[in-house]
Structures are given as C-alpha cells and as structure tokens.
Design an enzyme around this catalytic site. Sequence first.
Site, mmCIF file in Angstrom:
data_model
loop_
_atom_site.group_PDB
_atom_site.id
_atom_site.type_symbol
_atom_site.label_atom_id
_atom_site.label_comp_id
_atom_site.label_asym_id
_atom_site.label_seq_id
_atom_site.Cartn_x
_atom_site.Cartn_y
_atom_site.Cartn_z
ATOM 1 N N GLY A 156 57.219 71.229 44.057
ATOM 2 C CA GLY A 156 56.590 70.202 44.871
ATOM 3 C C GLY A 156 55.394 69.548 44.202
ATOM 4 O O GLY A 156 54.760 68.688 44.793
ATOM 5 N N ARG B 224 64.250 80.821 34.889
ATOM 6 C CA ARG B 224 63.022 81.440 35.415
ATOM 7 C C ARG B 224 63.411 82.635 36.282
ATOM 8 O O ARG B 224 64.567 82.750 36.708
ATOM 9 C CB ARG B 224 62.214 80.442 36.237
ATOM 10 N N HIS C 283 45.395 93.905 70.774
ATOM 11 C CA HIS C 283 45.874 95.180 71.325
ATOM 12 C C HIS C 283 47.390 95.247 71.242
ATOM 13 O O HIS C 283 47.967 96.237 70.769
ATOM 14 C CB HIS C 283 45.396 95.308 72.776
ATOM 15 N N ARG D 172 59.120 66.126 32.724
ATOM 16 C CA ARG D 172 58.881 67.061 33.839
ATOM 17 C C ARG D 172 57.536 67.750 33.679
ATOM 18 O O ARG D 172 57.139 68.079 32.568
ATOM 19 C CB ARG D 172 59.936 68.178 33.839
ATOM 20 N N TYR E 251 45.713 111.382 51.120
ATOM 21 C CA TYR E 251 46.878 110.769 51.760
ATOM 22 C C TYR E 251 46.475 109.567 52.595
ATOM 23 O O TYR E 251 45.304 109.406 52.941
ATOM 24 C CB TYR E 251 47.622 111.793 52.648
ATOM 25 N N CYS F 41 43.763 107.414 58.817
ATOM 26 C CA CYS F 41 44.799 107.273 59.839
ATOM 27 C C CYS F 41 44.629 106.008 60.663
ATOM 28 O O CYS F 41 45.362 105.782 61.613
ATOM 29 C CB CYS F 41 44.841 108.503 60.736
ATOM 30 N N MET G 11 55.427 67.774 41.111
ATOM 31 C CA MET G 11 55.908 66.456 40.738
ATOM 32 C C MET G 11 57.404 66.513 40.525
ATOM 33 O O MET G 11 57.910 67.472 39.951
ATOM 34 C CB MET G 11 55.227 65.995 39.464
ATOM 35 N N SER H 146 39.459 112.587 58.299
ATOM 36 C CA SER H 146 40.448 111.510 58.330
ATOM 37 C C SER H 146 39.709 110.248 58.749
ATOM 38 O O SER H 146 39.052 110.224 59.796
ATOM 39 C CB SER H 146 41.553 111.848 59.331
ATOM 40 N N ASP I 88 38.151 102.279 64.392
ATOM 41 C CA ASP I 88 36.815 102.368 64.988
ATOM 42 C C ASP I 88 35.726 102.150 63.945
ATOM 43 O O ASP I 88 34.697 101.552 64.237
ATOM 44 C CB ASP I 88 36.628 103.724 65.672
ATOM 45 N N THR J 29 39.705 104.142 60.517
ATOM 46 C CA THR J 29 39.139 102.854 60.103
ATOM 47 C C THR J 29 39.242 101.783 61.181
ATOM 48 O O THR J 29 38.626 100.734 61.044
ATOM 49 C CB THR J 29 39.822 102.363 58.809
ATOM 50 N N ARG K 135 48.199 111.271 68.477
ATOM 51 C CA ARG K 135 47.216 110.914 69.521
ATOM 52 C C ARG K 135 47.683 111.554 70.816
ATOM 53 O O ARG K 135 48.581 111.039 71.482
ATOM 54 C CB ARG K 135 47.148 109.401 69.685
ATOM 55 N N LYS L 102 57.699 76.483 32.170
ATOM 56 C CA LYS L 102 58.937 75.798 31.816
ATOM 57 C C LYS L 102 59.006 75.566 30.305
ATOM 58 O O LYS L 102 60.029 75.829 29.666
ATOM 59 C CB LYS L 102 58.964 74.467 32.562
#
Length: 890
Positions: free
Chosen positions: A105, A340, A456, A96, A860, A840, A107, A772, A777, A775, A562, A26
């Site tokens: 929040g 701001r 799941h 302020r 990728y 993947c 002051m 691939s 498993d 991650t 899959r 500020k």
Amino acid sequence: MGSTADKLVFSFDEGGRDMADLLGGKGAGVAEMTRIGLPVPPGFTITTEACRRFLASGGRVPTGLWDQVEAALLKLERATGKRFGDPANPLLVSVRSGARFSMPGMMDTLLNLGINDEVAEGMARLSGSRRFALDLHRRFIQLYGKIVCGIDGDTFEAVLTAARRAAGVSHEHDLDESALAEVVESFKRIYRSATGQPLPADPRAQLRSAILAVFSSWNNDRARTYRRLERIPDHLGTACNVQMMVFGNLGEGSGTGVLFTRNPIDGSPELFGDYLAGSQGEDVVAGSRATLPLSALRAEAPALYEQLAASARLLERHYADLQDIEFTVERGSLYILQTRSAKRTGEAAVRVAVDLAEEGLIARPVAVSRVEPRQIEQLIHPRVAADVDAEPIGKGVPASPGAASGQAVFDADTAESWAREGRAVILVRIETSPDDVHGMIAARGVVTATGGTASHAALVARGLGRPCIVGATELEVNLSARRLTAGGVTVEEGDEITIDGTNGAVYLGRLPTVEPVPSEHLQTLLRWADELSRLEVWANADYPRDAARARQNGARGIGLCRTEHMFMEADRLPVVRAMIMADTSEARAAELAKLLPIQRGDFAGIFEIMDGLPVVVRLIDPPLHEFLPDHDGLIEELATLRASGGDPARMAEIERVLGRLEELRESNPMLGLRGVRLSILNPEITRMQVRAIMEAACDLAGRGIDVRPKIMIPLVGDLAELRAVRAELEPVAEAVQAEKGIRVPYHFGTMIELPRAALTAGDIARAAEFFSFGTNDLTQTTFGISRDDAERHFIVQYLERGILARNPFETIDPGGVGRLMRIAVEEGRQTRPDLELGICGEHGGDPESIGFCHRLGLDYVSCSPYRVPVARLAAAQAAMGGAAGASTTR
Ligand code: PEP
Ligand code: MG
C-alpha cells in the site's frame, strides 16, 4: 563514479540478500535470485540512501544520481539487447518501490514505462499484435497518471467502464483493437487536462519522474499509517527497483501468477497459488477474472508447472522458509519477479515451522522462533467454520477468543437456570460485575455493550476460557425489555446468536463452529519449546475440569486456585450466605461444617488430576459482601412485597440481609476488608479451608497419589500479617496430618500484590516459602487505578492520546510494577535463596510480560489453562532472548 559510499545504483547482479538495508527487501530479493541463477528479468536498484538524501534535502536530486541511473540503464540495454525508447527494439521497464520491510500500500507498481506512440507502434510490429501494444500503452498512461501525477484513478476507470459497456463485454481483456485505441486517446486527454501538459514522450523523463515519485511516496499518508501500525522507523526510506518488463499479456502461452511454496492456510506441503493467462501486473490478484489454481496448471501446462515447482523448491531451500513468489510467463518462458516470506495463518505457521525442521532445513530453535505466540491463539479455540457465509449483525472488541452459539439471555440468574436445564446460553449485558460471575460460568459466551479488553467481563471470561466480546457499541442492549437491536435486527431473549471472540463478530442464529484439537504439529512444536525454556508454565484453575484442561495443554502445576469461585457455585452460595449471616459462632461453625466436605471434594478433584505436580490454593480473598445478594435488588424486592402485602417472613429475611450488608458496606472494597485481613478477622473461614486442603491431600496421599499443596495468603502488606495467619493455620495443617496419620509435604507462601509487600519482601520472605506476584492487584495499587473503572472510563483515552503506551493491565508496566517486582525478587531471595517465585495475575499469559518474567528470573508463570500453549511458546522464545521471527510478521 565516486567512492562506494556514493554508489547509489546497483544492478541486480551486484547485490544480494544481506543488502536489504540499502536495497530494500525487494531489491535484495531480486539480486539474490539473480545470484543463484533464477530467471529474473534484469534491472537495477536505486538505494534507500538515495531516497534518504532526496527527502532530507527537501526534494533535491542527489548529486550524480542521474549519471548513475544512465550507466545502469546502458548496462541493462546491453544485457537485454534492447534500447530504451528505440521503436525498432524497445526496452520497457517496471518501476517499484521497495523498503527494508514490505509495506503493502505504499506505492503501486508502475508498468510498461518507456512507451510512447512510436514505441507502441514498434511493439505492435514486433509482437505481431497491435492490440497488445495498445493494452500496454493504456496501462502505462493509467498507472503513470495515477501514481506519478496523482490523477484520480476513477477518472480512468470511468472511461474503461464506458468502453466495456459500449462493446458489450465484461472485462477490458475483451476490448478489441479499435476500442483500445479510443481508450488510449481518452487517457491522453485526461492526462493533459489534469496536468496541463502532454504525456511525456521521452522515456528518460518518464523514468526520472517515476523514481522521484517512488521516493516521495515514502511520506504519503498510507505509508505513514502503515509504519505507525507496524512500528517501522520513519527514517529508513525506500529503494526503487527498475526492471525489464516481461509480458504476461502477450497472447497464448503468456500469463502472470502468484505462488506459495506451501499452502499458507493450513501449511500442507503442496504448491499453492493462481495463474491468469494473458494478464499483466495486479490482474491475477484483482479478482475480476477467474484465475486458474496451480493444481489445474499442472494438467494444462505440465512443463511450466515443473519449472515453477523447481524454482519454488530452490527458493524455499535457499531462504529456508515458506515463500510467496510472483512470476510471469512470456510466450512459454518463465520469469520470477519477486520472492518473500509468505504471510500465513497460525495453523500454517506451526505446520511449516515443524515440517521445515523435520526436513532438516532449519534447526528446532529456529522453528520455535518462527511462530508468534499470538498465532497459536487461533488454534486453541473453537471458531466459526471458515466456509460459513454470514454477515455479522454487529461487532465489538474481541476480548477472549473462541466461538460459541446459544440463546441470548440478559441476566446471570437466567443464564444459570437455563444452563441447568441443559440449554446453551450467551450472556448479554451492558457490563458485568462480580454478581454476574455465576452466569458467566454457566454461559457458553459473553457479550457486553461497553468495556475494553481488561474490563471485568474480559478478565473473567478469559480466565474461564469463555469466548467474549466487549465494547460492542453497535449493539443496543435493553436489559429491561430483554432484547438487543443491531444491524436492523432485533434479538429477543431466547433467540439464538453466535459470537466469535477471535474477531469480535456477533451473528444472528446458530452458526456451525469447529472445535480444534491440538494438532500433532502443535504438540511437537511445544515439546521443542519446552526443551528450550527455563521458565515453567503453570495454570490458574479453580475446578477439576480446568485442571484437566491445564494438564492436557502441558501445564506443569496450578499457580492459582481461587477458592472463592467455588463459593459462588449455585449449590454452595446459600450455605456461604448463611455462614456470613450467622449471628453466633456456633451457627457460623455449623455452616462452615457444611462447606468443609464440599471444598475437600473440590480440592481432591484438582489434586488427583495434578498428581505429581504442585497446586497453589489461595485462601479466600474477596470481601464478604460480594457473596450476598445485590443491595439495590433487595430494596426493590422489599418495596414490591410491601406494596403487595407479601410474605412477612421473606420481608424480615430481606431486612436482616440488608442490615448485614449495611455492616459490611465499605467505601472502597478493593482496599477494604479482604485478603489476609479477612483471614485475621474471620479465621474460622480460612481454618476450614486449610482443613479441607489438608484432609483432601492426606486422603489422596494415602491412596498413593503424589500431592503437593501450597497454601497461599492473598493481599499481605506486612510480615506481621503473614505471621499472624500462619500461627492460626499451621496448627490446623499439622492437626489434620496427625489425625490422618500421614504426612504430606506442604508449603505456606504469599501473594505479592501490594507495593508495600514488594518493598518489604525481604522481611515477608521470612514467613513465606514462595511468592506469587498478583499483578492484577499490584498494577491497580501501584497506579492507584481501579481496573474496572479505568477500563470503563479513561484507559482507552489514555492509550489513544499516548499518555500510556500499553495497557498496564495486559502487559506489565516495567518502570513501576516491574520495578517493584524486581525489588521483591532480589530482596526476597536475599532472605531465602530457595524462595520459589511465580506470577499468577493476568499478565502471566501475555507473551511480552512472560519475557519480562523470564528476565526477572521467576520460576514460573501461571495463566488461564487455555493460554498455556501460548505461554509455553513465549517462555521458550524468552529463553532464546527475543520475540518471534520477523519473517512471519513482515
Ligand atoms: C492478582 O491480583 O493478580 C490476582 C491474581 O488476584 P485476583 O485477580 O484474584 O485479585
Ligand atoms: Mg489479587
């Protein structure tokens, strides 16, 4: 005054935007606005350094501070021509807090400091309004009492309420002079009885207490909580701004307002905000009196509006961002109090970033860095229409964004059969398991009473792009009675509900939802993002419709198809089951022959949509028992049939299935006969799959379509496994090409989803043309934690108690899983420099993990088709070396 290091107070004309560490956001803002010539009421800032010294010394006033404040005050008096505490020409100030990062929040703002009985009289004379002076005085006592002395604000409010009631008015704005005079006297009494002292009449004493209260507020509970949430360091401290008051409550032609330089909701380039005549401080945002939209101010006070618009343009150009500005008008003169970077919705963030770049205010990479990847999520899923006025009956954890309405159903089979009849359904369960997947596919959305964001239900729903709410503990789900109760409402099966997976709310009835179309602005931003990225974004897609969505969202390939999801579809499951139940290899071959054309059709659909782009097809992964009916359900059915003397053929069939289930039963299916192991033991299934892939590929290639299949083997832990299946499958791929008389470039690769695979990646790369990272498993097996069990039982506790900083199923754990990935990348590439590398697992759509994958040098990331836009932005920001611009977050 001592050396510069000891300069603890800066007048506004001594600072600037680069001094936010010392002056707070500020303070730096008002200094900057002063510097560029905007009408800012003069004042001074006491530095964060002064605050740090005060707090570190346990509350001692830093040496020389009051002298420096006194000097700044003198300067302020000279600049304004007014004097602090002088009834003839009084200077009043606001005080302020203002830290480096905005902390709403921490002051409240203290207004009208410097007032006492004599000064109030002076203000009455000067303004010609005693009512005005009394209003200032009562506000001061109220704020000072509350903020500096910690008196309960309700005590003051109670007096105001009583005064309003006695006067028969609805707002203190309408209290007359004598009513206000009584309020002031009551407030003084409250102050005296709460503190045991009279209100300090000396303005300097008021000011010193106020400054120290600002410093102390750095450590109040609200501030600490906010810092923890926003990860703002505790040692920064706050600055304190003391500024000449200007009066928006000075009768006609005065008021206060807030102004956004563009619309922060949709980003459209028009001034947006509110003005409240005859008001001070927070009145305009308090919502207790009707404010005037700025668009109306234009007609009512055109000159003022023009002046505001000019200041808004200047500030926006200066900061090159959407600004949120506070202003006051005192008898027709405009003052700017604060500016701001504005908080904004995802839609506005995108539009403003693109517009500012197109207007030449910022460069394209800056535009790309201005939007947080997560803000895009709000833009790519249907939402409950914003103007709907409905109360949720319950709330849960938002697990997969988007809104959906439908009839509540309580099991997957009903979901599927009702959906087949064309009904929209929402699947409601306590939790979900692989047995429910067909119901989740059929449903428009999913709600579970238990579970967290990596349960799941959450994982599958995100993959499917279905809105999902988990952990909705407020819902009492009674599966056997097929109803849920929440918020005093009972929902029977078939009743309509609406869920909003973006905020976790469950509503009764069908609420209107809006289906977003990617805006021109979003498409432009993502095009710019792609130009900056090195990492490509691919998608996980099991069906042609997913592939179409992926491509539409800009995916550059399919990183995971899959194939077993195709087996789960209602028309295939009986064939898959018959294949698993077959006693002889001939019988099994006959069932596989039925599956072949079905799989070929599915693959052809995906390959055709992905013309010219790679498609990674993963061969069957889950253990076979997952395709058979549920064990307990069969036992129950058998008992009922036996009791009622039911159909003997059906009973024999159930016994046969139970026998097979017994054979397939494993103590730890996650670590059992699945993935590559299944291919080694049952090679005829994967031979059929490879045949289907290659037949589809050859057929399409014959039609001139550019097909790029990649065959992926899951859950490999040793080179020998991969070699064994390649020896089995490569001849099939070759045979199909020979039969069809056409060659299609294809590749064999593997998933790296076991620690041993990562550690022996240098060997495995000898038989794999691509890796691939699975991650999901890899995280389970590295931690030795089963994802579903962890989500259900302990991971939330781990996170709450800080044992885990992040959920490793959402964001890659860099020290363990990430380290294994690094080893695999380095050693894999040593063996095969052109090894293609991707990811993947779920993490492929997580912005932070995308950053990690970029740094690791992957080619990728592959994620749910819905998340592709999010990932494209994250990939660009990773390439630029950081996360989103702080401007939109703080
Ligand atoms: C993985 O393990 O990360 C993966 C993609 O495979 P799945 O989730 O199907 O086990
Ligand atoms: Mg896996």
